[in-house]
Structure formats: C-alpha cells, structure tokens
Design an enzyme around this catalytic site. Structure first.
Site, mmCIF file in Angstrom:
data_model
loop_
_atom_site.group_PDB
_atom_site.id
_atom_site.type_symbol
_atom_site.label_atom_id
_atom_site.label_comp_id
_atom_site.label_asym_id
_atom_site.label_seq_id
_atom_site.Cartn_x
_atom_site.Cartn_y
_atom_site.Cartn_z
ATOM 1 N N GLU A 291 -12.688 34.167 4.054
ATOM 2 C CA GLU A 291 -14.005 34.747 4.297
ATOM 3 C C GLU A 291 -14.892 34.545 3.073
ATOM 4 O O GLU A 291 -14.408 34.537 1.938
ATOM 5 C CB GLU A 291 -13.896 36.242 4.595
ATOM 6 C CG GLU A 291 -13.058 36.576 5.815
ATOM 7 C CD GLU A 291 -12.935 38.083 6.011
ATOM 8 O OE1 GLU A 291 -13.824 38.666 6.656
ATOM 9 O OE2 GLU A 291 -11.960 38.667 5.504
ATOM 10 N N ASP B 213 -4.551 44.397 6.138
ATOM 11 C CA ASP B 213 -5.773 44.228 6.919
ATOM 12 C C ASP B 213 -5.816 42.905 7.676
ATOM 13 O O ASP B 213 -6.386 42.829 8.764
ATOM 14 C CB ASP B 213 -6.992 44.325 5.994
ATOM 15 C CG ASP B 213 -8.303 44.344 6.762
ATOM 16 O OD1 ASP B 213 -8.431 45.155 7.694
ATOM 17 O OD2 ASP B 213 -9.193 43.544 6.430
ATOM 18 N N HIS C 67 -3.392 39.459 12.068
ATOM 19 C CA HIS C 67 -3.961 38.153 12.421
ATOM 20 C C HIS C 67 -3.043 36.991 12.038
ATOM 21 O O HIS C 67 -2.746 36.111 12.855
ATOM 22 C CB HIS C 67 -5.317 37.969 11.740
ATOM 23 C CG HIS C 67 -6.307 39.024 12.100
ATOM 24 N ND1 HIS C 67 -6.697 39.285 13.391
ATOM 25 C CD2 HIS C 67 -6.991 39.910 11.328
ATOM 26 C CE1 HIS C 67 -7.572 40.270 13.409
ATOM 27 N NE2 HIS C 67 -7.766 40.671 12.173
ATOM 28 N N LYS D 168 -11.031 37.274 0.597
ATOM 29 C CA LYS D 168 -12.455 37.552 0.730
ATOM 30 C C LYS D 168 -13.196 36.925 -0.445
ATOM 31 O O LYS D 168 -12.614 36.636 -1.484
ATOM 32 C CB LYS D 168 -12.698 39.062 0.761
ATOM 33 C CG LYS D 168 -12.192 39.734 2.042
ATOM 34 C CD LYS D 168 -12.603 41.178 2.090
ATOM 35 C CE LYS D 168 -12.213 41.816 3.410
ATOM 36 N NZ LYS D 168 -12.923 41.224 4.572
#
Length: 260
Positions: free
Chosen positions: A12, A31, A36, A119
């Site tokens: 991301e 997370d 995922h 991230k």
C-alpha cells in the site's frame, strides 16, 4: 515439481490514517497477513477440490494452512508512524512484514513461499508471482536464461501475465523474454463488477467458499502466533521506499529477488 518459488505481495502507498489507534494494537501480521495473504497462499497451493464450490474448497484451503511452517522473516515500521494520533510512544507495531513460509506436504515440500506486505511503500498492488524452474539452455549465446513466470495481479487491475522465453526473429539463436497478458478490463470493459458486489451476490446464492471456515481461521492464527513467538527483528524504513534496506540482505540470503 516445476515451480521454484512463489511470491505474494500486498503493498500500500497509504499510511494508517485515522485507523492508527486500532492498527497499533494489531499490526501488519494480524491486519493483513493472517487473513488476506494466508488466504491467497492457501488458494494458490490447495489441491484441486472435488467440486469448485462450498466446503470442497474450504477443506483444501485448510489442509494447506495445517501444513504451513514459518521459516524466516522480519518486520518493519515506516518512519513517522509513531507520530500518528493514537499510536503509543515508542510503539514497536509493525507496518511491514516479510516472511518465508514452507508447506510441508508432498506437492510443495521444498518450494519456498515468500510473503511481503507493508504500508507507505512505493507501489500499491496485490500480486502473486509464480517462478518456474530454469531449463537447459538450447543456445549458448542466450545463456543463462530468465526463468518463466506466471503473474496473477489482483489489484489495482486484474491481469494474468505469463512470461516465456522466445527465439528472437531472424537468424540469430537469441532468446528473449516475452509477456503474454490477459487484461480483465480490456475484455470486459471498465464497468466490471466491484469485489463487494461479487461477494454479496455469492452470499445471496449461498456460496460458502467465499468465506473462511472456523478451522481455517484457527490455523491461520496459529501461524501468526508462531511468528510472533519468534520475536523477529523490527527495522525502520522511509515512506515511499521498497521497505527496510534489510530486504536486500534477505534476497541475498535466500538467493532470490522480488519481482516488480
């Protein structure tokens, strides 16, 4: 038998934003990796189910997770994360994770699965790269050959790309990599169904394979628990980069290179 390694990447470009208070209690492993990434790995590695729906699929996914073993890896945190509102002072919560997993069953034994997520990275993408084993080189001038790759790109645009070695036109015995690509939106248009639209339709149809079963959830959390118990190191990285500089050290250690 023919696959050298599998790379799964979920990256991301954004930070934690207004989720910092929530995120700081969990981190990238809980997370993103737990749900995922392990789900993508299970779908790639599962045996062909007896039927392609319902519990037939969920049984095969669970069998993969049951045999998954953590081998190596490290975490990262982007510089500036600790300044976000809701983040505890001196937080060691990871915003980046790089893992080496193995699946101890007859089909996948010895084939490494590399997972990378983070991230504030340079690129937003969800992609799976499957690297095939090298073959004997038919032409001396072309050696060594690039490996063949199958790339399954989930986001931002759904595509399949098969990269092969082909003889260059002309008399020279030279091989070059070529990409054979299927672009979903190129065929079906830009107004394709959104992911949640598809999911809701499958739920209304009673299709159970779109959700995870309790045993899958428990098995994936067991993998995360093992990783956390190893107290793998945490490194810092610049926002907008490829992650911690230790990524290169990892590549050398495992004789691999992340495919972009």
């Amino acid at each position: 038998e023919h696959i050298e390694e599998v790379q799964i990447i979920v990256s991301e470009t954004i930070g934690v934003g207004d989720r910092a208070g929530y995120y700081d209690a969990y981190g990238a492993l809980s997370d993103v990796v737990q749900n995922h990434m392990l789900e993508l790995m299970a779908l790639i590695a599962m045996e062909s189910p007896e039927k392609l729906h319902g519990d037939f699929v969920r049984v095969e996914r669970a069998r993969v997770l049951e045999k998954t073993r953590f081998e190596d890896g490290f975490n990262g945190q982007y510089i500036g994360y600790r300044d976000a509102s809701g983040v505890k002072p001196g937080s060691t919560t990871e915003t980046f994770s790089l893992l080496h997993l193995m699946i101890d069953n007859d089909r996948w034994r010895g084939v490494p699965f590399y997972l990378k997520t983070g991230k504030m990275l340079a690129k937003r993408e969800t992609v799976i790269h499957i690297k095939f084993k090298a073959v004997d080189c038919p032409f001396t001038r072309s050696c060594p050959l690039e490996s063949n790759w199958l790339t399954i790109r989930v986001a931002p645009e759904a595509t399949f790309i098969l990269t092969l070695n082909a003889k260059k036109p002309g008399k020279s015995n030279e091989l070059v990599p070529i990409a054979m690509e299927f672009c979903h939106s190129c065929v079906y248009g830009q107004h394709e169904t959104e992911a949640y639209e598809t999911l809701l339709e499958e739920v209304m149809r009673g299709e159970r394979s779109v959700s995870v079963r309790f045993d899958e959830i428990e098995l994936s959390w067991k993998i995360i628990d093992v990783i956390r118990s190893r107290h793998i190191p945490l490194y810092f990285y610049e926002p907008g980069s490829q992650g911690p500089t230790q990524v290169e050290t990892f590549e050398h250690k495992h004789d691999m290179r992340w495919r972009s």
